[in-house]
Design a protein around this motif. Structure first.
Motif, mmCIF file in Angstrom:
data_model
loop_
_atom_site.group_PDB
_atom_site.id
_atom_site.type_symbol
_atom_site.label_atom_id
_atom_site.label_comp_id
_atom_site.label_asym_id
_atom_site.label_seq_id
_atom_site.Cartn_x
_atom_site.Cartn_y
_atom_site.Cartn_z
ATOM 1 N N ASP A 65 0.812 -1.195 0.024
ATOM 2 C CA ASP A 65 0.011 0.022 -0.110
ATOM 3 C C ASP A 65 0.862 1.082 -0.054
ATOM 4 O O ASP A 65 0.395 2.244 -0.471
ATOM 5 C CB ASP A 65 -0.955 0.040 1.196
ATOM 6 C CG ASP A 65 -2.008 -1.095 1.158
ATOM 7 O OD1 ASP A 65 -2.256 -1.476 0.296
ATOM 8 O OD2 ASP A 65 -2.212 -1.617 2.181
ATOM 9 N N LYS A 66 1.965 1.166 0.655
ATOM 10 C CA LYS A 66 2.820 2.465 0.827
ATOM 11 C C LYS A 66 4.256 2.571 -0.224
ATOM 12 O O LYS A 66 4.715 3.554 0.021
ATOM 13 C CB LYS A 66 3.024 2.534 2.368
ATOM 14 C CG LYS A 66 1.896 2.750 3.344
ATOM 15 C CD LYS A 66 2.380 2.829 4.628
ATOM 16 C CE LYS A 66 1.311 2.831 5.764
ATOM 17 N NZ LYS A 66 1.556 2.774 6.961
ATOM 18 N N LEU A 67 4.532 1.457 -0.378
ATOM 19 C CA LEU A 67 6.045 1.399 -0.936
ATOM 20 C C LEU A 67 6.175 1.874 -2.572
ATOM 21 O O LEU A 67 5.180 1.339 -3.229
ATOM 22 C CB LEU A 67 6.682 0.006 -0.629
ATOM 23 C CG LEU A 67 7.091 -0.540 0.622
ATOM 24 C CD1 LEU A 67 7.571 -1.583 0.752
ATOM 25 C CD2 LEU A 67 7.722 0.427 1.480
ATOM 26 N N LEU A 68 7.200 2.488 -2.663
ATOM 27 C CA LEU A 68 7.701 2.768 -4.202
ATOM 28 C C LEU A 68 9.002 1.943 -4.143
ATOM 29 O O LEU A 68 9.789 2.250 -3.089
ATOM 30 C CB LEU A 68 7.949 4.138 -4.464
ATOM 31 C CG LEU A 68 6.572 5.093 -4.516
ATOM 32 C CD1 LEU A 68 7.064 6.424 -4.757
ATOM 33 C CD2 LEU A 68 5.680 4.525 -5.540
ATOM 34 N N ALA A 107 10.818 2.826 -0.406
ATOM 35 C CA ALA A 107 10.551 3.942 0.491
ATOM 36 C C ALA A 107 8.914 3.983 0.289
ATOM 37 O O ALA A 107 8.219 3.587 -0.332
ATOM 38 C CB ALA A 107 10.697 5.232 -0.201
ATOM 39 N N GLY A 108 8.366 4.299 1.749
ATOM 40 C CA GLY A 108 7.143 4.497 1.961
ATOM 41 C C GLY A 108 6.545 5.964 1.847
ATOM 42 O O GLY A 108 6.118 6.326 2.650
ATOM 43 N N MET A 109 6.209 5.930 0.399
ATOM 44 C CA MET A 109 5.917 7.297 0.052
ATOM 45 C C MET A 109 5.073 7.168 -1.138
ATOM 46 O O MET A 109 4.766 8.290 -1.740
ATOM 47 C CB MET A 109 7.012 8.367 -0.166
ATOM 48 C CG MET A 109 7.972 7.728 -1.172
ATOM 49 S SD MET A 109 9.448 9.085 -1.185
ATOM 50 C CE MET A 109 10.054 9.238 0.423
ATOM 51 N N GLY A 122 8.133 14.883 7.725
ATOM 52 C CA GLY A 122 6.631 14.854 7.763
ATOM 53 C C GLY A 122 6.068 13.426 8.157
ATOM 54 O O GLY A 122 6.975 12.465 8.450
ATOM 55 N N ASP A 123 4.923 13.219 7.877
ATOM 56 C CA ASP A 123 4.339 12.016 8.076
ATOM 57 C C ASP A 123 2.935 11.857 7.190
ATOM 58 O O ASP A 123 2.674 12.591 6.658
ATOM 59 C CB ASP A 123 3.918 11.745 9.581
ATOM 60 C CG ASP A 123 2.843 12.824 10.065
ATOM 61 O OD1 ASP A 123 2.079 13.209 9.421
ATOM 62 O OD2 ASP A 123 3.081 13.173 11.148
ATOM 63 N N GLU A 124 2.154 10.666 7.472
ATOM 64 C CA GLU A 124 1.118 10.435 6.417
ATOM 65 C C GLU A 124 0.007 11.290 6.897
ATOM 66 O O GLU A 124 -0.933 11.731 5.926
ATOM 67 C CB GLU A 124 0.700 8.934 6.747
ATOM 68 C CG GLU A 124 1.663 7.962 6.060
ATOM 69 C CD GLU A 124 0.950 6.458 6.363
ATOM 70 O OE1 GLU A 124 -0.104 6.204 6.328
ATOM 71 O OE2 GLU A 124 1.851 5.617 6.262
ATOM 72 N N ASP A 125 -0.047 12.003 8.136
ATOM 73 C CA ASP A 125 -1.172 12.911 8.338
ATOM 74 C C ASP A 125 -0.947 14.178 7.594
ATOM 75 O O ASP A 125 -2.090 14.716 7.023
ATOM 76 C CB ASP A 125 -1.418 13.072 9.702
ATOM 77 C CG ASP A 125 -1.886 11.855 10.676
ATOM 78 O OD1 ASP A 125 -2.475 11.075 9.906
ATOM 79 O OD2 ASP A 125 -1.308 11.716 11.690
ATOM 80 N N ILE A 182 4.274 13.649 3.233
ATOM 81 C CA ILE A 182 5.593 13.364 3.218
ATOM 82 C C ILE A 182 6.243 14.401 2.357
ATOM 83 O O ILE A 182 5.948 14.448 0.927
ATOM 84 C CB ILE A 182 5.784 11.936 2.901
ATOM 85 C CG1 ILE A 182 5.059 10.911 3.915
ATOM 86 C CG2 ILE A 182 7.459 11.566 2.802
ATOM 87 C CD1 ILE A 182 5.106 9.501 3.554
ATOM 88 N N PHE A 183 7.522 14.809 2.551
ATOM 89 C CA PHE A 183 8.222 15.650 1.696
ATOM 90 C C PHE A 183 9.701 15.310 1.735
ATOM 91 O O PHE A 183 10.304 15.352 2.378
ATOM 92 C CB PHE A 183 8.267 17.307 2.328
ATOM 93 C CG PHE A 183 6.627 17.689 2.426
ATOM 94 C CD1 PHE A 183 5.986 18.139 1.531
ATOM 95 C CD2 PHE A 183 6.061 17.478 3.763
ATOM 96 C CE1 PHE A 183 4.777 18.424 1.741
ATOM 97 C CE2 PHE A 183 4.812 17.661 3.767
ATOM 98 C CZ PHE A 183 4.135 18.275 2.949
ATOM 99 N N ILE A 184 10.232 14.984 0.472
ATOM 100 C CA ILE A 184 11.685 14.608 0.290
ATOM 101 C C ILE A 184 12.673 15.479 0.503
ATOM 102 O O ILE A 184 12.237 16.575 0.012
ATOM 103 C CB ILE A 184 11.628 13.838 -1.144
ATOM 104 C CG1 ILE A 184 10.843 12.575 -1.268
ATOM 105 C CG2 ILE A 184 13.138 13.658 -1.449
ATOM 106 C CD1 ILE A 184 10.874 11.861 -2.676
ATOM 107 N N LEU A 185 13.396 15.330 1.093
ATOM 108 C CA LEU A 185 14.566 16.381 1.307
ATOM 109 C C LEU A 185 15.528 16.502 -0.043
ATOM 110 O O LEU A 185 15.927 15.302 -0.348
ATOM 111 C CB LEU A 185 15.165 16.310 2.428
ATOM 112 C CG LEU A 185 14.676 16.298 4.005
ATOM 113 C CD1 LEU A 185 15.391 15.826 5.004
ATOM 114 C CD2 LEU A 185 13.757 17.542 3.811
ATOM 115 N N SER A 186 15.592 17.572 -0.688
ATOM 116 C CA SER A 186 16.548 17.533 -1.842
ATOM 117 C C SER A 186 17.717 18.535 -1.755
ATOM 118 O O SER A 186 17.525 19.709 -1.034
ATOM 119 C CB SER A 186 15.625 18.090 -3.015
ATOM 120 O OG SER A 186 14.691 17.197 -3.290
ATOM 121 N N PRO A 187 18.595 18.380 -2.168
ATOM 122 C CA PRO A 187 19.819 19.269 -2.182
ATOM 123 C C PRO A 187 19.784 20.451 -3.265
ATOM 124 O O PRO A 187 19.047 20.519 -4.042
ATOM 125 C CB PRO A 187 21.125 18.379 -2.337
ATOM 126 C CG PRO A 187 20.374 17.358 -3.527
ATOM 127 C CD PRO A 187 19.307 17.312 -3.136
#
Length: 110
Positions: free
Chosen positions: A29-32, A48-50, A88-91, A94-99
């Motif tokens: 349900d959550k994984l890529l 990744a669970g996003m 972040g979290d599921e509520d 979720i925000f990926i940290l990018s350089p």
């Protein structure tokens, strides 16, 4: 909150990585499933669970931060060889940290 010292933190090998492929894990349900290019450090597969936050095809070519020396984790879908950093979290989401621009795959995060 448990505190760590600088020596503990320095054990974590954070690297810039480029997402070279991304696909939904149909049985989850959550994984890529992400394939990451870490430049001279090779490639890694990361689960990744996003799935709810990001469409797989929109992640391709995105720069992310990868925990490069995380112990591999065998899952029923395959082996995850690292972790990408996100906030972040599921509520709230979720925000990926990018350089920033100029960072290249394999570059160490300090």
């Amino acid at each position: 909150m448990d505190e760590i010292n600088i020596e503990d933190f320095m054990k974590i090998d954070l690297r810039v990585a480029r997402v070279i492929s991304a696909e939904s894990v149909e049985e989850a349900d959550k994984l890529l499933k992400l394939e990451l290019d870490l430049g001279s450090h090779g490639q890694k597969t990361v689960f990744a669970g996003m799935k709810k936050a990001y469409k797989a095809d929109l992640l391709i070519n995105k720069l992310v931060i990868c925990v490069n020396n995380l112990k591999h984790r065998k899952m029923r879908f395959g082996t995850s060889e690292g972790m990408i950093l996100a906030a972040g979290d599921e509520d709230i989401g979720i925000f990926i940290l990018s350089p920033d621009a100029g960072a290249v795959p394999g570059m160490q995060v300090r």
